[in-house]
Design an enzyme around this catalytic site. Sequence first.
Site: not given
Ligand code: CO
Length: 154
Positions: A46, A51, A88-89, A130-131, A134
Amino acid sequence: MSLRIIVKHPDPVLREMCKPVQKFNANLHKLLDDMAETMYMAEGVGLAAPQVGNLKRVVVIDVGSGLLEMVNPEIIDRRGVQVGPEGCLSIPTLMGDVRRAKWVRARAYDRYGKEFTLEGSDLLARAIQHEIDHLNGVLFIDLAIRIYSSREHK
Ligand code: CO
């Protein structure tokens, strides 16, 4: 399509509140295309627009069953509890055990502005939560009941 640079924690852009998309135009389509390419290249499941430094309410998700694009997503129902590992990226060195709803129903718009609802459980439910976090400046490290090195997890 082009790859975008993934913003890393503690960049303050990750703590901003994102704004709803109002124009479902070519800029949005380019953002979605670039986000998907960036997510796949980074082997994530995701990615949210902040991000890649864009403060719009846009996310892409693929937990292995195809690409999902969600614009202005909102969780409208949630059931149950799951606790499990999350990464998380934007925080590549850490993972955490995070408590999430086991099942969610979300409402969102597609890239053309058509509203849809989506239900997911387990990993998909976790990714949706999670997304969307963000988009409100919330990171998994804010919620985790335990945080550990991502190397330790492998
Ligand atoms: Co993330």
